[in-house]
Scaffold this motif. Structure first.
Motif, short mmCIF file in Angstrom:
data_model
loop_
_atom_site.label_atom_id
_atom_site.label_comp_id
_atom_site.label_asym_id
_atom_site.label_seq_id
_atom_site.Cartn_x
_atom_site.Cartn_y
_atom_site.Cartn_z
N GLY A 287 0.79 -1.23 0.00
CA GLY A 287 0.00 0.00 0.00
C GLY A 287 0.82 1.27 0.00
O GLY A 287 0.26 2.37 0.08
N CYS A 288 2.16 1.16 -0.11
CA CYS A 288 3.00 2.36 -0.14
C CYS A 288 2.75 3.17 -1.41
O CYS A 288 2.47 2.62 -2.47
CB CYS A 288 4.48 1.97 -0.12
SG CYS A 288 5.18 1.81 1.51
N ARG A 289 2.87 4.47 -1.28
CA ARG A 289 2.82 5.35 -2.43
C ARG A 289 4.25 5.78 -2.74
O ARG A 289 4.87 6.49 -1.95
CB ARG A 289 1.93 6.57 -2.14
CG ARG A 289 0.50 6.20 -1.82
CD ARG A 289 -0.32 7.42 -1.47
NE ARG A 289 -1.64 7.06 -1.02
CZ ARG A 289 -2.53 7.93 -0.54
NH1 ARG A 289 -2.21 9.22 -0.44
NH2 ARG A 289 -3.72 7.53 -0.15
N LEU A 290 4.74 5.34 -3.90
CA LEU A 290 6.13 5.59 -4.26
C LEU A 290 6.26 6.45 -5.52
O LEU A 290 7.34 6.54 -6.09
CB LEU A 290 6.84 4.24 -4.49
CG LEU A 290 6.86 3.28 -3.29
CD1 LEU A 290 7.41 1.92 -3.71
CD2 LEU A 290 7.69 3.87 -2.15
N GLY A 291 5.17 7.07 -5.93
CA GLY A 291 5.19 7.89 -7.14
C GLY A 291 6.28 8.94 -7.10
O GLY A 291 6.35 9.74 -6.17
N GLY A 292 7.15 8.93 -8.12
CA GLY A 292 8.19 9.94 -8.20
C GLY A 292 9.32 9.80 -7.21
O GLY A 292 10.22 10.64 -7.16
N LEU B 159 9.70 -5.82 -1.97
CA LEU B 159 8.67 -5.04 -2.66
C LEU B 159 7.84 -5.91 -3.61
O LEU B 159 8.38 -6.58 -4.49
CB LEU B 159 9.34 -3.92 -3.46
CG LEU B 159 8.41 -3.05 -4.32
CD1 LEU B 159 7.49 -2.22 -3.44
CD2 LEU B 159 9.21 -2.16 -5.25
N ASP B 160 6.53 -5.89 -3.42
CA ASP B 160 5.60 -6.47 -4.38
C ASP B 160 5.14 -5.32 -5.26
O ASP B 160 4.34 -4.48 -4.81
CB ASP B 160 4.42 -7.12 -3.67
CG ASP B 160 3.36 -7.63 -4.64
OD1 ASP B 160 3.53 -7.46 -5.87
OD2 ASP B 160 2.35 -8.17 -4.18
N PRO B 161 5.63 -5.24 -6.51
CA PRO B 161 5.31 -4.07 -7.34
C PRO B 161 3.82 -3.89 -7.61
O PRO B 161 3.38 -2.79 -7.94
CB PRO B 161 6.09 -4.32 -8.63
CG PRO B 161 6.45 -5.76 -8.61
CD PRO B 161 6.53 -6.17 -7.19
N LEU B 162 3.05 -4.94 -7.45
CA LEU B 162 1.61 -4.84 -7.69
C LEU B 162 0.85 -4.31 -6.48
O LEU B 162 -0.34 -4.01 -6.58
CB LEU B 162 1.04 -6.20 -8.10
CG LEU B 162 1.57 -6.77 -9.42
CD1 LEU B 162 0.99 -8.15 -9.66
CD2 LEU B 162 1.25 -5.83 -10.57
N SER B 163 1.53 -4.19 -5.34
CA SER B 163 0.83 -3.77 -4.12
C SER B 163 1.13 -2.33 -3.74
O SER B 163 0.74 -1.87 -2.67
CB SER B 163 1.21 -4.69 -2.96
OG SER B 163 2.54 -4.43 -2.53
N VAL B 164 1.86 -1.61 -4.62
CA VAL B 164 2.23 -0.23 -4.31
C VAL B 164 1.87 0.68 -5.48
O VAL B 164 1.70 0.23 -6.62
CB VAL B 164 3.74 -0.10 -4.02
CG1 VAL B 164 4.13 -0.94 -2.82
CG2 VAL B 164 4.57 -0.49 -5.24
N GLU B 165 1.74 1.98 -5.19
CA GLU B 165 1.63 2.97 -6.25
C GLU B 165 3.05 3.36 -6.65
O GLU B 165 3.84 3.77 -5.80
CB GLU B 165 0.86 4.19 -5.74
CG GLU B 165 -0.60 3.91 -5.41
CD GLU B 165 -1.34 5.16 -4.94
OE1 GLU B 165 -0.83 6.27 -5.21
OE2 GLU B 165 -2.38 5.02 -4.29
N ARG B 166 3.39 3.21 -7.92
CA ARG B 166 4.79 3.31 -8.33
C ARG B 166 5.05 4.21 -9.54
O ARG B 166 6.18 4.32 -9.99
CB ARG B 166 5.32 1.91 -8.62
CG ARG B 166 4.56 1.20 -9.72
CD ARG B 166 4.77 -0.29 -9.78
NE ARG B 166 4.01 -0.89 -10.89
CZ ARG B 166 2.72 -1.17 -10.83
NH1 ARG B 166 2.03 -0.91 -9.74
NH2 ARG B 166 2.11 -1.70 -11.87
N ALA B 167 4.03 4.87 -10.07
CA ALA B 167 4.21 5.66 -11.29
C ALA B 167 5.30 6.71 -11.11
O ALA B 167 5.27 7.51 -10.18
CB ALA B 167 2.90 6.33 -11.68
N GLY B 168 6.29 6.67 -11.99
CA GLY B 168 7.35 7.67 -11.96
C GLY B 168 8.45 7.41 -10.97
O GLY B 168 9.39 8.21 -10.85
N ALA B 169 8.38 6.29 -10.22
CA ALA B 169 9.45 5.98 -9.28
C ALA B 169 10.73 5.67 -10.05
O ALA B 169 10.70 5.08 -11.13
CB ALA B 169 9.06 4.78 -8.41
N ILE B 170 11.86 6.09 -9.51
CA ILE B 170 13.14 5.95 -10.19
C ILE B 170 13.92 4.78 -9.58
O ILE B 170 14.16 4.75 -8.36
CB ILE B 170 13.97 7.24 -10.07
CG1 ILE B 170 13.18 8.43 -10.63
CG2 ILE B 170 15.31 7.09 -10.80
CD1 ILE B 170 13.81 9.78 -10.28
#
Length: 197
Positions: A152-157, A168-179
């Motif tokens: 449930g983490c928000r990792l955008g940007g 990290l389960d990439p499907l369980s987090v908000e990840r748009a724009g994460a580097i």
């Protein structure tokens, strides 16, 4: 020997710009204490409780806050360098903007924390609870997040380069724009079921 204070409650006290170098506090309680611009080097807080404490612009170097509870505290522009916060928990705290460099924050509880834009660099955060935390736009570089709870983490940007993302389960987090770096990209691709050739 460092000055030792045990089982003491501090309430409504003004410790503005206090120098806490080499002080030791064990099982102490701090309520509505003003630690704005306080400085600690080598201070040790063990199993202490901080309630509504102002840590604004405070600077902590090589200090320890182990198994402590922070509730409704303000850490605006606080800086922790090489500090140990193993097993401490943060509840309803204002943690922005916070800077953490080095040290050990393993098993820290930060569920649902607003960590937008904070800086975490070269910190050990093994098995930290970051469930639902908002790390949008944060710098999280060189951080050991092995075993961390990230659902449930928000990792955008967020800049995640050099951090251990094995939990990290990439499907369980908000990840748009994460580097991420190349090695992390391969790890994430494999977590999504891709074969990387």
């Amino acid at each position: 020997m460092p000055e030792l204070t045990e089982d003491t409650t501090f309430r409504d006290e003004d410790w503005y710009a206090e120098d806490l170098a080499d002080r030791r506090f064990v099982r102490c309680e701090f309520f509505w204490v003003d630690l704005t611009e306080a400085v600690s080097r080598g201070a040790v807080f063990t199993e202490c409780t901080f309630g509504n404490v102002q840590f604004n612009a405070s600077r902590h170097t090589d200090s320890a806050f182990t198994r402590c509870t922070f509730a409704r505290c303000n850490l605006f522009e606080a800086d922790f360098t090489g500090c140990k916060l193993v097993g401490s928990t943060f509840e309803q705290c204002d943690l922005r903007p916070l800077a953490v460099s080095g040290g050990d924050w393993s098993f820290v509880g930060l569920p649902g924390a607003d960590l937008r834009g904070i800086r975490l660099t070269d910190v050990r955060m093994r098995e930290a609870d970051l469930t639902g935390a908002d790390l949008t736009g944060a710098t999280v570089t060189g951080v050991d997040l092995s075993g961390a709870q990230l659902r449930g983490c928000r990792l955008g940007g967020a800049d995640l380069r050099g951090s251990d993302l094995s939990a990290l389960d990439p499907l369980s987090v908000e990840r748009a724009g994460a580097i991420v770096d190349q090695e992390q990209a391969v790890l994430i691709a494999r977590a999504l079921g891709f074969e990387v050739g």
